[in-house]
Design an enzyme around this catalytic site. Structure first.
Site, PDB file in Angstrom:
ATOM      1  CE  LYS A  66      -6.516  -6.380  -1.604  1.00 42.58           C
ATOM      2  NZ  LYS A  66      -5.281  -5.905  -2.203  1.00 42.58           N
ATOM      3  CG  ASN A  87      -8.980  -3.953  -5.578  1.00 41.49           C
ATOM      4  OD1 ASN A  87      -9.790  -4.061  -6.500  1.00 41.49           O
ATOM      5  ND2 ASN A  87      -7.951  -3.149  -5.629  1.00 41.49           N
ATOM      6  CG  ASP A 100      -4.778  -4.959  -5.709  1.00 41.57           C
ATOM      7  OD1 ASP A 100      -4.918  -3.743  -5.438  1.00 41.57           O
ATOM      8  OD2 ASP A 100      -5.006  -5.866  -4.892  1.00 41.57           O
ATOM      9  NE  ARG A 148       4.702 -17.026   6.470  1.00 44.67           N
ATOM     10  CZ  ARG A 148       4.171 -16.112   7.254  1.00 44.67           C
ATOM     11  NH1 ARG A 148       4.931 -15.436   8.104  1.00 44.67           N
ATOM     12  NH2 ARG A 148       2.891 -15.842   7.204  1.00 44.67           N
ATOM     13  NE  ARG A 152      -2.278 -18.531   0.911  1.00 51.51           N
ATOM     14  CZ  ARG A 152      -2.424 -17.328   1.472  1.00 51.51           C
ATOM     15  NH1 ARG A 152      -1.610 -16.942   2.435  1.00 51.51           N
ATOM     16  NH2 ARG A 152      -3.362 -16.514   1.065  1.00 51.51           N
ATOM     17  CG  MET A 208       2.851  -4.963  -4.008  1.00 51.67           C
ATOM     18  SD  MET A 208       1.414  -6.024  -4.165  1.00 51.67           S
ATOM     19  CE  MET A 208       1.819  -6.868  -5.674  1.00 51.67           C
ATOM     20  N   GLY A 230       5.086   0.869  -2.870  1.00 53.01           N
ATOM     21  CA  GLY A 230       3.815   0.619  -3.542  1.00 53.01           C
ATOM     22  C   GLY A 230       2.894   1.818  -3.665  1.00 53.01           C
TER      23      GLY A 230
HETATM   24  P1  NAP Z   1      -2.581 -11.406   2.601  1.00 53.35           P
HETATM   25  O1  NAP Z   1      -3.633 -11.950   1.683  1.00 53.35           O
HETATM   26  O2  NAP Z   1      -2.790 -11.430   4.064  1.00 53.35           O
HETATM   27  O3  NAP Z   1      -1.220 -12.245   2.254  1.00 53.35           O
HETATM   28  C1  NAP Z   1      -0.059 -12.001   2.983  1.00 53.35           C
HETATM   29  C2  NAP Z   1       1.133 -12.653   2.269  1.00 53.35           C
HETATM   30  O4  NAP Z   1       2.336 -12.267   2.970  1.00 53.35           O
HETATM   31  C3  NAP Z   1       1.129 -14.179   2.291  1.00 53.35           C
HETATM   32  O5  NAP Z   1       1.746 -14.658   1.106  1.00 53.35           O
HETATM   33  C4  NAP Z   1       1.990 -14.517   3.519  1.00 53.35           C
HETATM   34  O6  NAP Z   1       2.621 -15.786   3.442  1.00 53.35           O
HETATM   35  C5  NAP Z   1       3.033 -13.440   3.393  1.00 53.35           C
HETATM   36  N1  NAP Z   1       3.711 -13.092   4.660  1.00 53.35           N
HETATM   37  C6  NAP Z   1       3.198 -12.437   5.720  1.00 53.35           C
HETATM   38  N2  NAP Z   1       4.153 -12.243   6.675  1.00 53.35           N
HETATM   39  C7  NAP Z   1       5.300 -12.785   6.184  1.00 53.35           C
HETATM   40  C8  NAP Z   1       6.631 -12.901   6.681  1.00 53.35           C
HETATM   41  N3  NAP Z   1       6.967 -12.419   7.886  1.00 53.35           N
HETATM   42  N4  NAP Z   1       7.561 -13.498   5.897  1.00 53.35           N
HETATM   43  C9  NAP Z   1       7.222 -13.992   4.677  1.00 53.35           C
HETATM   44  N5  NAP Z   1       5.964 -13.916   4.147  1.00 53.35           N
HETATM   45  C10 NAP Z   1       5.014 -13.319   4.896  1.00 53.35           C
HETATM   46  O7  NAP Z   1      -2.227  -9.905   2.238  1.00 53.35           O
HETATM   47  P2  NAP Z   1      -2.336  -9.190   0.804  1.00 53.35           P
HETATM   48  O8  NAP Z   1      -3.690  -8.658   0.606  1.00 53.35           O
HETATM   49  O9  NAP Z   1      -1.787 -10.135  -0.215  1.00 53.35           O
HETATM   50  O10 NAP Z   1      -1.363  -7.936   0.987  1.00 53.35           O
HETATM   51  C11 NAP Z   1       0.050  -8.100   0.989  1.00 53.35           C
HETATM   52  C12 NAP Z   1       0.716  -6.739   1.106  1.00 53.35           C
HETATM   53  O11 NAP Z   1       0.552  -5.972  -0.081  1.00 53.35           O
HETATM   54  C13 NAP Z   1       0.153  -5.884   2.245  1.00 53.35           C
HETATM   55  O12 NAP Z   1       1.219  -5.306   2.946  1.00 53.35           O
HETATM   56  C14 NAP Z   1      -0.656  -4.815   1.532  1.00 53.35           C
HETATM   57  O13 NAP Z   1      -0.692  -3.621   2.280  1.00 53.35           O
HETATM   58  C15 NAP Z   1       0.115  -4.663   0.242  1.00 53.35           C
HETATM   59  N6  NAP Z   1      -0.724  -4.180  -0.874  1.00 53.35           N
HETATM   60  C16 NAP Z   1      -0.432  -2.968  -1.429  1.00 53.35           C
HETATM   61  C17 NAP Z   1      -1.183  -2.516  -2.507  1.00 53.35           C
HETATM   62  C18 NAP Z   1      -0.851  -1.200  -3.134  1.00 53.35           C
HETATM   63  O14 NAP Z   1      -1.689  -0.664  -3.838  1.00 53.35           O
HETATM   64  N7  NAP Z   1       0.342  -0.675  -2.937  1.00 53.35           N
HETATM   65  C19 NAP Z   1      -2.253  -3.273  -3.002  1.00 53.35           C
HETATM   66  C20 NAP Z   1      -2.506  -4.502  -2.416  1.00 53.35           C
HETATM   67  C21 NAP Z   1      -1.744  -4.931  -1.340  1.00 53.35           C
HETATM   68  P3  NAP Z   1       1.819 -17.128   3.899  1.00 53.35           P
HETATM   69  O15 NAP Z   1       0.935 -17.503   2.748  1.00 53.35           O
HETATM   70  O16 NAP Z   1       2.899 -18.112   4.142  1.00 53.35           O
HETATM   71  O17 NAP Z   1       1.039 -16.764   5.149  1.00 53.35           O
END
Ligand code: NAP
Length: 262
Positions: A66, A87, A100, A148, A152, A208, A230
């Site tokens: 994104k 997105n 979002d 984590r 950020r 989510m 979500g």
């Molecule tokens: P992203 O940009 O890759 O960010 C991932 C985030 O998760 C970061 O803050 C990362 O922390 C954290 N993280 C990953 N693994 C972790 C763990 N084991 N323990 C603690 N923190 C962890 O992904 P994103 O685009 O933000 O998406 C995040 C989630 O939201 C995804 O699962 C996505 O499918 C979901 N989502 C759903 C919708 C919906 O419409 N329902 C819309 C958007 C996103 P660090 O910064 O420390 O790496």
């Protein structure tokens, strides 16, 4: 030939977006074809360009691209500018938007009918970036962002009023009306390292991630909190993207009931 759209991300095999957009298209008599594009982690821009050159009209962007999508756009909406994450891409013009935040806000207000003043947002990636502004617009008086990688969380919070960023441990002993898991931890069956005691009766725990019972939601349920995945956000953000592309706003309530198997 149908106008072509797709969701681009890595991974995308689990995405329900193609099914949702096919339902929207049928309900609104729009002739579209919506597929999945898995981009290599180092090949997002090239994947978008190939799809555009082959006549693709628009893309939804999911993790982890994104922020890269934001950088690729020639113009963006105000909410995408605030989020610094995109997105929804309109490929003919290079315009980018972020649906979002409005998707989450509509799910909370219209589907879940929840009221909240204090929010704990877990995660600081693309999804978290997209929703802070909308949560403030929806009436949040205080948003704490825990991540984590603490830097950020702090960098994200600095861009907004009434928001602060910290490590997970720093929220020990606090109370929030709404705790949103915007991390991708649930995709690998992990939970963000939330200190004990925050998930309790009277709190809405919102993950989510959709389509699976995540460790975060299971822990919240055990603690007596109200829980929600979500799926509603997914459907509402998809409806807003569909509106941006096609100028027609699809109904979401029946589709959401169908997806939930009600
Ligand atoms: P992203 O940009 O890759 O960010 C991932 C985030 O998760 C970061 O803050 C990362 O922390 C954290 N993280 C990953 N693994 C972790 C763990 N084991 N323990 C603690 N923190 C962890 O992904 P994103 O685009 O933000 O998406 C995040 C989630 O939201 C995804 O699962 C996505 O499918 C979901 N989502 C759903 C919708 C919906 O419409 N329902 C819309 C958007 C996103 P660090 O910064 O420390 O790496």
């Amino acid at each position: 030939m149908s106008d072509r759209y797709a969701i681009v991300g890595n991974p995308v095999a689990h995405s329900k977006s193609p099914w949702i957009h096919a339902q929207f298209a049928r309900a609104t008599s729009q002739d579209i074809d919506y597929g999945r594009l898995e981009a290599p982690l180092d090949g997002f821009a090239a994947t978008v360009e190939r799809f555009r050159a082959a006549g693709g009209k628009g893309l939804n962007v999911t993790l982890p691209f994104k922020q890269e999508a934001f950088a690729l756009c020639s113009t963006v909406s105000e909410r995408a500018r605030v989020a610094r994450a995109v997105n929804t891409l309109l490929l003919e013009t290079g315009f980018g938007d972020n649906t979002d935040g409005v998707g989450l806000a509509r799910d909370l207000a219209q589907n879940l009918k929840v009221e909240f003043r204090t929010v704990l947002l877990l995660g600081a990636g693309g999804a978290a970036q997209g929703v802070v502004g909308a949560l403030l617009d929806a009436g949040a008086e205080r948003i704490v962002i825990a991540n984590r990688t603490v830097s950020r969380a702090k960098a994200l919070a600095e861009r907004f009023p009434r928001a602060s960023g910290c490590a997970y441990d720093a929220v020990r002993g606090e109370r929030f009306d709404l705790i949103i898991n915007a991390t991708s931890a649930g995709l690998s069956d992990e939970a963000p390292p939330l200190p004990p005691g925050l998930l309790e009766r009277g709190v809405l725990a919102y993950d989510m991630v959709y389509g699976r019972d995540t460790p975060f939601l299971a822990a919240a349920r055990r603690a007596g909190a109200r829980t929600c995945d979500g799926l509603g956000m997914l459907v509402e953000q998809a409806a807003e993207s569909f509106f941006i592309w096609r100028g027609v706003r699809p109904q979401t309530r029946l589709l959401l009931e169908k997806l939930r198997g009600a």
